[in-house]
Design an enzyme around this catalytic site. Structure first.
Site, PDB file in Angstrom:
ATOM      1  N   HIS A 103     -33.020  20.150 -32.047  1.00 34.55           N
ATOM      2  CA  HIS A 103     -34.356  18.584 -31.311  1.00 34.55           C
ATOM      3  C   HIS A 103     -33.165  17.629 -32.056  1.00 34.55           C
ATOM      4  O   HIS A 103     -32.572  16.954 -32.433  1.00 34.55           O
ATOM      5  CB  HIS A 103     -34.908  18.739 -31.909  1.00 34.55           C
ATOM      6  CG  HIS A 103     -35.903  17.624 -31.285  1.00 34.55           C
ATOM      7  ND1 HIS A 103     -36.879  17.741 -30.514  1.00 34.55           N
ATOM      8  CD2 HIS A 103     -35.670  16.525 -31.414  1.00 34.55           C
ATOM      9  CE1 HIS A 103     -37.176  16.291 -30.081  1.00 34.55           C
ATOM     10  NE2 HIS A 103     -36.606  14.939 -31.047  1.00 34.55           N
ATOM     11  N   CYS A 104     -31.682  16.484 -30.455  1.00 31.58           N
ATOM     12  CA  CYS A 104     -31.172  15.851 -30.146  1.00 31.58           C
ATOM     13  C   CYS A 104     -32.539  14.713 -30.405  1.00 31.58           C
ATOM     14  O   CYS A 104     -32.333  14.445 -28.914  1.00 31.58           O
ATOM     15  CB  CYS A 104     -30.082  16.216 -29.524  1.00 31.58           C
ATOM     16  SG  CYS A 104     -28.564  14.702 -29.320  1.00 31.58           S
ATOM     17  N   PRO A 105     -32.399  13.694 -30.941  1.00 32.71           N
ATOM     18  CA  PRO A 105     -32.986  12.541 -30.774  1.00 32.71           C
ATOM     19  C   PRO A 105     -32.426  11.698 -30.429  1.00 32.71           C
ATOM     20  O   PRO A 105     -32.909  10.714 -29.179  1.00 32.71           O
ATOM     21  CB  PRO A 105     -32.846  11.904 -32.387  1.00 32.71           C
ATOM     22  CG  PRO A 105     -32.102  12.644 -33.096  1.00 32.71           C
ATOM     23  CD  PRO A 105     -31.795  13.722 -32.885  1.00 32.71           C
ATOM     24  N   GLY A 141     -33.651  12.200 -26.913  1.00 33.13           N
ATOM     25  CA  GLY A 141     -34.592  12.217 -26.478  1.00 33.13           C
ATOM     26  C   GLY A 141     -35.684  13.623 -27.077  1.00 33.13           C
ATOM     27  O   GLY A 141     -36.226  13.674 -25.824  1.00 33.13           O
ATOM     28  N   ASN A 142     -34.765  14.700 -26.742  1.00 32.53           N
ATOM     29  CA  ASN A 142     -35.609  15.979 -26.542  1.00 32.53           C
ATOM     30  C   ASN A 142     -34.486  17.629 -27.126  1.00 32.53           C
ATOM     31  O   ASN A 142     -34.069  16.815 -27.750  1.00 32.53           O
ATOM     32  CB  ASN A 142     -35.136  16.244 -24.812  1.00 32.53           C
ATOM     33  CG  ASN A 142     -35.690  16.881 -23.676  1.00 32.53           C
ATOM     34  OD1 ASN A 142     -36.803  17.699 -24.107  1.00 32.53           O
ATOM     35  ND2 ASN A 142     -36.045  17.865 -22.627  1.00 32.53           N
TER      36      ASN A 142
END
Lengths: 161, 495
Positions: free
Chosen positions: B196-198, B201-202
């Site tokens: 999950h890559c902040p 944002g997804n």
């Protein structure tokens, strides 16, 4: 849109949903989309084994075609990459084209083979590509209650009951 | 599994009449539900996602860092184009802003694609599917397994000669396909879950991994490009006027040049490093998840190898980047059909369930009834869930200590963290179900092996829990019990 509208409506008017059978995915080949060709025991009395297996094998063939990694898919991928994937806004991917073929095939199978036997196939796409859902309908006015009872108890039989 | 064979058919008969009746008059049910405009599926999506543009855009819930990413890229590039490019295009070549422009365009395109597209979310199981799976699990494990441990919910598959364990996801009520994983931040199972890559944002999964990779790759080129030419600019200017003069002039005439260089300097190392790491992952056809857990590393055993790899680097790269793009499985913009049974287990509480009650009524009554019977029969342990606010990330469950806790207060090994039944908990006062954390992963799911039901918990005669359960049942409607009852089937074998 519900593809099998006319057959579904007719089916539902005269019959009632007794149970559903789920054909699970076959992961032995990796993550590619393939379904198990094992014949579910609940369908024993409803449809010939060979017809069912042929349907599943054809579907497996379609999915394999959709996910095939080869010349045309590379071309599509490279072209898309070159346009920073903006091309996806206007072009339909190969996979989507095959999915449309699959949907047509399922509709055709339902009309020709499954609905006359009181069964209904649901497109796996509507179930997250996890299962082929086969709804088994019982004729309401016939000895429906007893046969639906037996089919549900047979599918649940041997369990923790 | 139907306890009374006699009562079964009768029940089926009653409910089949209802379903035929309502479906043969299709005008009625849509009317009941669709008094307002027909709802699209994204509006009732059970995961923790945000949707924009009427379902066309899909992102995770926390998007703050994504805006930061956008701002950083836009500001850095903007400053470069505004202040460095005029000088450089004059002095050296106008190709510099042109190439910079192309790179910038590519970066923005891939970033937006990564952030806005569906990473490969697996839709949750329909109630029928979930019930069928539960049945099969119970058949497979046998009810007379004796021990108090709930049966492990794993399936083993042999892929390319390697044994892979498929785990059951209690939130989504499915067996996860190989390489799929449940993201606790988004509360979805994602196919070929990478991480999950902040920053975008997804989640990064099967469907947007290539966009993500292209993004970080092009961003590396862009940052290196900008960094190099900003330095070139300063050097050239200092040749003209002397280094110190160049720096002195620069805040006045060409502000932020230094800031630009600093930002670029730090970005270069991290982004280039990340690109290198993902290049390695792609060439060996692994996900970040698998690499971190060491699923296919040789350290686990000599026979351990990656069954998904195609054998050579070139094919692996081509497959990951140029392979076919599968479509989104969640059909965000589709309309909710009155006939199709809706998904069970919304994590955002009762609102979604209320909207879809009519559908689930129509099609799953027989399943509901059967499952409810099991809840009644189990009557052993409290089944209930926590408030929606309890996200499963916070609370680890030490298996042993719960034995000492009072019987009524803890539900052990209770599989599904985020689903909530607020109406039940508030009334009965049963406390939370605390899920287990798996060791390595940042996100959460219960591994069946780690979800014991220690003997002490099993109140073979605890009156409190029994009465609580009955109390619960009387309060809840059958439909809202359906989720619990399906989960309650887990407890069955521990009874």
């Amino acid at each position: 849109t519900v593809p099998q509208v006319h057959s579904l409506q007719e089916l539902r008017r005269s019959a009632s949903l007794a149970t559903k059978v789920f054909v699970q995915r076959d992961y032995s080949d990796g993550t590619t989309c393939q379904f198990q060709t094992k014949f579910p025991p609940e369908l024993e009395s409803r449809i010939e084994r060979q017809l069912f297996e042929e349907t599943v094998k054809t579907l497996n063939g379609f999915y394999a075609e959709a996910e095939k990694i080869g010349g045309s898919s590379y071309l599509e991928g490279c072209l898309a990459c070159a346009t920073a994937y903006f091309i996806f806004l206007c072009m339909e991917t190969h996979y989507e084209k095959v999915l449309k073929k699959i949907s047509k095939y399922i509709q055709e199978q339902n009309e020709k083979i499954y609905a006359p036997r009181g069964l209904l196939l649901t497109d796996p796409l509507e179930r997250g590509m996890r299962v082929i859902e086969i709804s088994i309908y019982e004729d309401r006015c016939s000895s429906g209650s007893s046969s639906s009872g037996s089919s549900s108890s047979s599918s649940g039989g041997g369990g923790a009951g | 599994m139907t306890p009374g064979g006699g009562s079964g058919p009768m029940k089926d008969c009653e409910y089949s009449q209802i379903s035929t009746h309502s479906s043969s008059s299709p005008m009625e049910s849509p009317h009941k539900k669709k008094k307002s405009a027909p709802k699209r599926k994204w509006e009732v999506f059970p995961g923790r996602n945000k949707f924009f543009c009427n379902g066309r855009i899909m992102m995770a819930r926390q998007t703050g860092v994504f805006y930061l990413t956008l701002v950083l890229i836009l500001v850095t590039s903007g400053l470069f184009f505004a202040f460095d490019c005029p000088y450089l295009s004059e002095k050296i070549t106008p190709a510099i802003p042109a190439i910079g422009g192309i790179l910038f365009f590519f970066v923005m395109g891939t970033l937006l694609r990564t952030s806005f597209s569906d990473p490969g979310v697996l839709p949750r199981a329909t109630p029928d599917e979930a019930a069928d799976l539960e049945r099969q699990i119970d058949i497979a494990n046998g009810s007379s397994s004796g021990g108090y441990r709930p049966p492990p919910r794993t399936k083993e598959v042999i892929i390319n000669g390697q044994t892979v364990k498929l785990k059951y996801c209690f939130t989504c009520k499915i067996f996860r396909p190989p390489r799929a994983s449940h993201c606790s931040l988004c509360d979805n199972c994602v196919e070929r879950f990478d991480h999950h890559c902040p920053w975008v944002g997804n989640c990064v999964g099967k469907r947007n991994y290539r966009f993500f990779y292209m993004f970080i790759l092009s961003l590396s080129f862009l940052t290196v490009f900008i960094f190099a030419f900003v330095i070139t600019h300063v050097i050239l200017r200092s040749q003209q006027t002397g280094f110190l003069n160049a720096l002195k002039d620069s805040p006045a005439r060409y502000p932020f040049t230094e800031t630009n260089s600093v930002v670029c300097f730090f970005s270069v190392w991290s982004i280039v490093g990340l690109s290198g790491f993902h290049t390695y992952l792609i060439s060996s056809n692994q996900t970040t998840n698998e690499d971190i857990k060491g699923s296919w590393s040789n350290k686990r055993g000599k026979e351990n190898y990656n069954p998904y790899s195609y054998g050579n680097i070139f094919t692996n790269c081509c497959a990951a980047l140029c392979g076919p793009l599968s479509p989104s499985l969640i059909d965000r913009r589709g309309f909710i059909q009155p006939d199709t049974p809706q998904l069970a287990g919304p994590s955002n509480g009762i609102t979604m369930y209320g909207a879809t009650q009519s559908q689930s009524n129509m099609c799953d009554q027989d399943q509901c009834i059967q499952s409810t019977k099991f809840v009644l029969q189990a009557a052993a342990t409290p089944l209930l869930q926590s408030e929606p606010s309890i996200t499963s990330e916070e609370l680890p469950l030490p298996g042993k200590t719960t034995i000492s806790g009072p019987c009524a207060s803890l539900t052990l090994g209770q599989p599904t963290p985020p689903s909530s039944m607020p109406n039940l908990t508030s009334d009965t006062g049963l406390t939370d179900m605390i899920p287990l954390k798996e060791e390595h992963e940042g996100h959460q799911f219960l591994t069946p092996e780690e979800a014991p039901s220690p003997p002490g918990m099993l109140p073979s005669g605890s009156p409190i829990t029994h009465s609580h359960t009955m109390h619960v049942l009387s309060l809840a409607s059958q439909d809202s019990l359906h989720e619990d009852s399906v989960r309650g089937l887990v407890k069955l074998s521990s009874v």
